[in-house]
Enzyme design. Sequence first.
Site, PDB file in Angstrom:
ATOM      1  N   ASP A  11       0.828  -1.208   0.000  1.00 25.18           N
ATOM      2  CA  ASP A  11       0.000   0.000   0.000  1.00 25.18           C
ATOM      3  C   ASP A  11       0.861   1.257   0.000  1.00 25.18           C
ATOM      4  O   ASP A  11       0.542   2.243  -0.674  1.00 25.18           O
ATOM      5  CB  ASP A  11      -0.920   0.008   1.224  1.00 25.18           C
ATOM      6  CG  ASP A  11      -2.065  -0.992   1.103  1.00 25.18           C
ATOM      7  OD1 ASP A  11      -2.282  -1.526  -0.009  1.00 25.18           O
ATOM      8  OD2 ASP A  11      -2.737  -1.240   2.119  1.00 25.18           O
ATOM      9  N   MET A  60      23.996  13.101  -0.084  1.00 20.89           N
ATOM     10  CA  MET A  60      22.548  12.996  -0.231  1.00 20.89           C
ATOM     11  C   MET A  60      22.072  13.674  -1.514  1.00 20.89           C
ATOM     12  O   MET A  60      21.284  13.103  -2.277  1.00 20.89           O
ATOM     13  CB  MET A  60      21.850  13.603   0.986  1.00 20.89           C
ATOM     14  CG  MET A  60      22.141  12.860   2.282  1.00 20.89           C
ATOM     15  SD  MET A  60      21.720  11.098   2.223  1.00 20.89           S
ATOM     16  CE  MET A  60      19.942  11.195   2.106  1.00 20.89           C
ATOM     17  N   VAL A 113      21.434  20.622   1.327  1.00 27.54           N
ATOM     18  CA  VAL A 113      22.661  21.231   1.830  1.00 27.54           C
ATOM     19  C   VAL A 113      22.804  20.913   3.308  1.00 27.54           C
ATOM     20  O   VAL A 113      21.992  20.188   3.894  1.00 27.54           O
ATOM     21  CB  VAL A 113      22.650  22.756   1.564  1.00 27.54           C
ATOM     22  CG1 VAL A 113      22.602  23.025   0.065  1.00 27.54           C
ATOM     23  CG2 VAL A 113      21.494  23.454   2.267  1.00 27.54           C
ATOM     24  N   GLU A 117      22.950  20.767   7.407  1.00 30.02           N
ATOM     25  CA  GLU A 117      21.882  20.979   8.385  1.00 30.02           C
ATOM     26  C   GLU A 117      22.160  22.220   9.233  1.00 30.02           C
ATOM     27  O   GLU A 117      22.274  22.143  10.468  1.00 30.02           O
ATOM     28  CB  GLU A 117      21.746  19.750   9.282  1.00 30.02           C
ATOM     29  CG  GLU A 117      21.196  18.521   8.592  1.00 30.02           C
ATOM     30  CD  GLU A 117      19.688  18.586   8.408  1.00 30.02           C
ATOM     31  OE1 GLU A 117      18.948  18.332   9.357  1.00 30.02           O
ATOM     32  OE2 GLU A 117      19.264  18.927   7.291  1.00 30.02           O
ATOM     33  N   LYS A 155      20.407  26.809   4.791  1.00 32.84           N
ATOM     34  CA  LYS A 155      19.175  26.386   4.127  1.00 32.84           C
ATOM     35  C   LYS A 155      18.294  27.589   3.799  1.00 32.84           C
ATOM     36  O   LYS A 155      17.641  27.624   2.740  1.00 32.84           O
ATOM     37  CB  LYS A 155      18.425  25.378   5.006  1.00 32.84           C
ATOM     38  CG  LYS A 155      19.104  24.009   5.093  1.00 32.84           C
ATOM     39  CD  LYS A 155      18.229  23.014   5.826  1.00 32.84           C
ATOM     40  CE  LYS A 155      18.906  21.654   5.966  1.00 32.84           C
ATOM     41  NZ  LYS A 155      19.024  20.931   4.683  1.00 32.84           N
ATOM     42  N   SER A 214      16.707  16.306   8.165  1.00 34.58           N
ATOM     43  CA  SER A 214      16.324  15.204   9.039  1.00 34.58           C
ATOM     44  C   SER A 214      15.886  15.699  10.408  1.00 34.58           C
ATOM     45  O   SER A 214      15.336  14.923  11.190  1.00 34.58           O
ATOM     46  CB  SER A 214      17.494  14.221   9.209  1.00 34.58           C
ATOM     47  OG  SER A 214      18.621  14.883   9.751  1.00 34.58           O
ATOM     48  N   HIS A 271      12.636  13.794   3.572  1.00 36.50           N
ATOM     49  CA  HIS A 271      13.814  13.230   4.231  1.00 36.50           C
ATOM     50  C   HIS A 271      14.170  11.894   3.581  1.00 36.50           C
ATOM     51  O   HIS A 271      13.553  10.863   3.854  1.00 36.50           O
ATOM     52  CB  HIS A 271      13.523  13.067   5.720  1.00 36.50           C
ATOM     53  CG  HIS A 271      14.619  12.418   6.496  1.00 36.50           C
ATOM     54  ND1 HIS A 271      14.393  11.764   7.694  1.00 36.50           N
ATOM     55  CD2 HIS A 271      15.953  12.309   6.265  1.00 36.50           C
ATOM     56  CE1 HIS A 271      15.529  11.282   8.150  1.00 36.50           C
ATOM     57  NE2 HIS A 271      16.491  11.593   7.296  1.00 36.50           N
TER      58      HIS A 271
END
Length: 697
Positions: A284, A311, A387, A389, A394, A416, A437
């Site tokens: 699902d 990432m 970019v 954290e 940001k 995150s 994330h």
Amino acid sequence: MPIVARNDRDGIAVLTWDQPGAPVNTKTRAAQEELAQQLEAALADDIVLGIVLASGKRGFVAGGDLRDLQRVTDPAEATALVEAVRAVMRRMEKGGKPIVAAINGAAMGGGVELALACHARVAASDALLGLPEVTLGLMPGAGGTQRLPRLIGVGPALDLLTGGKPVDAVAALEMGLVDRVVPRDDLLDAAIALARATRPVQPWDRVGAKPQAADAALFAKARAQCARRSGIADIAEAAILDVIETGLAQPFEAALETERRAFAGLVVSATAKNRIRLHFALNDARAIKGRPQGEPPYHLRSVAVVGGGTMGGGIAFTAAAAGLAVTLIEVGDEALARGLAAIAKTGERQVKAGRMTPADRDAVLARIKGQTGYAGLAEVDAGIEAVVEVEAVKAAVLRQLSAAIRPGGPVASNTSTLPITTLAGYCADPEVFIGAHFFGPVERMPLVEVICGARTSEATLARTLDLLKLLRKTPIVVQDGLGFYTSRVVASYTGEAMTLLGEGVSAGQIDRVATEFGMVIGPCAMNDMTGLPLLIDIFSSVRSDDTRVSNRGNRAVEVLQALVEAGRTGRRDGAGIYDYAEGKPVSWGGLAALFPRQGAAMPDAEIRKRLMHAQALETVRAMEEGILANATDADVGSVLGWMFPRGFGGVLSYVDTIGARRFVAECDALAAAYGGRFEAPQSLRDMAARDGRFHAL
């Protein structure tokens, strides 16, 4: 309309299974009855010299209905579900006329068992055969554990039955699972010809066929492999090994009875219930059934990714692999060159692993262009920032990215921990901003935790889910909050490991207990991979202040700071919680001096409860706070995000497996011994009082 139709070809009865109104053939009760009737008629017909079992679908037979197995609570019910097909298959084998399976496309589980009961098998060149029951906490229940090793040998049979992975037609031919492989268009003619040339006797039914002694060394090796890859809840693989070893030493009919009893026991086990429930939940989630109703589809052709690090590069590669035109944005030429080079290496790894051809890799890389500014993005359909954290960094990116792309296109942050509602304030239109994330390595990990801020619109959520479906990702949708869902629960797990470490429990014991439970990697080794200085920032960011329940008695930051002050920073630098010799972790002798043991050695069972109960408690708190919508999302996120053992079905199915009443009692004992972070939330106490569950049985 018949399910199994008969059409005779020059003395060969072709029985074609074609379930009306269904995409695949499944062994429903009605289908089994029709097959038995058609089989008896063909066996009794003097004109019929042989029988071919074929399919009118794209695939052969998919097996039984998992919903039926999920509902079973008594072993006798489980036996009854397969008794009819077991009888049909023995009748096929001993009916005196050759029967050949014409395997077109996929034959899975019960479909392979049906084919094994035929005297010969022809496969189309694009066929795929597998026995995936072990991945559902089950074993074949219609003779597959006994026919397969007698047909192809014990070693190959163990690989298929305990691994659960399918094989293609060529591999099936090489191991003797099928007798011929032909083009799909030639399949029926080849099966008819083989029916005329096949003797109607199975190897195990031949005169003089005797039980065989099992290879003790082979089974010992298989059991060692099973112990390494199975957690304490995963009992199916060991059960399969036991049934095969016992069955080989028995006459065939007795061996079938051995399998029957073991199959019935597995069907009613918590492992099977958990794994089957999880199977449906994952299906699902992959289908993204939670997409907002009424929002029109968003057709994407392009995406901008800001940040070419691990990432961002992974996101860019994945988007390009999905066919999107990707613009990769970096702060300068040097950083951009590094990012593009890293993406090229990702492509090389995919080719080396056989997941991509060189031509496919080149096409993917050609869809990625790099630049150092935000010019030319007016027609780009979505933007993702990946970019560092740091809120200020940001903020600068989001101001520019949100103003540059197509109006209404979703702007996502791969954060995150940083609050989505706060970051949305830096966008030209906060309604188009959302959290996405990703988990690394992005090209391999399926989960994306989608985080809605206070002003995220339904259209933005729908468009983001459309993007993730295109990327072949499995999303869960959560609400904004400190650490969202996955980060805060992983922090509760790894933070408890650091607290144990501070109490003098060895890293080796902590990690061994976790991996024996079924975690892929121990929390101490995981923390070393992340890097201890970075972990201090992560733990600090999800702690808020000491009023948060999960902080009560948690020593994670204190322990990590002590390690960093001692020059221990993690795996990359060769010295963290462990020492690293040629990349492999070995115990660091200074750990015991840094964190002396307090009192007697802690039993494994106590460590296990502390590590695992902490995760479940934090998940329940996230549900109480409205971060998570339901227990199913929690389980999917835990299994795909940090590899919570599938045998438990996920982090909240783990509570169901233990039982809420017992779980709360154990939490009370842990809270009294180790601190308030183990206090059970009120909703969990209420559930325990009524003997409730997160999931129906």
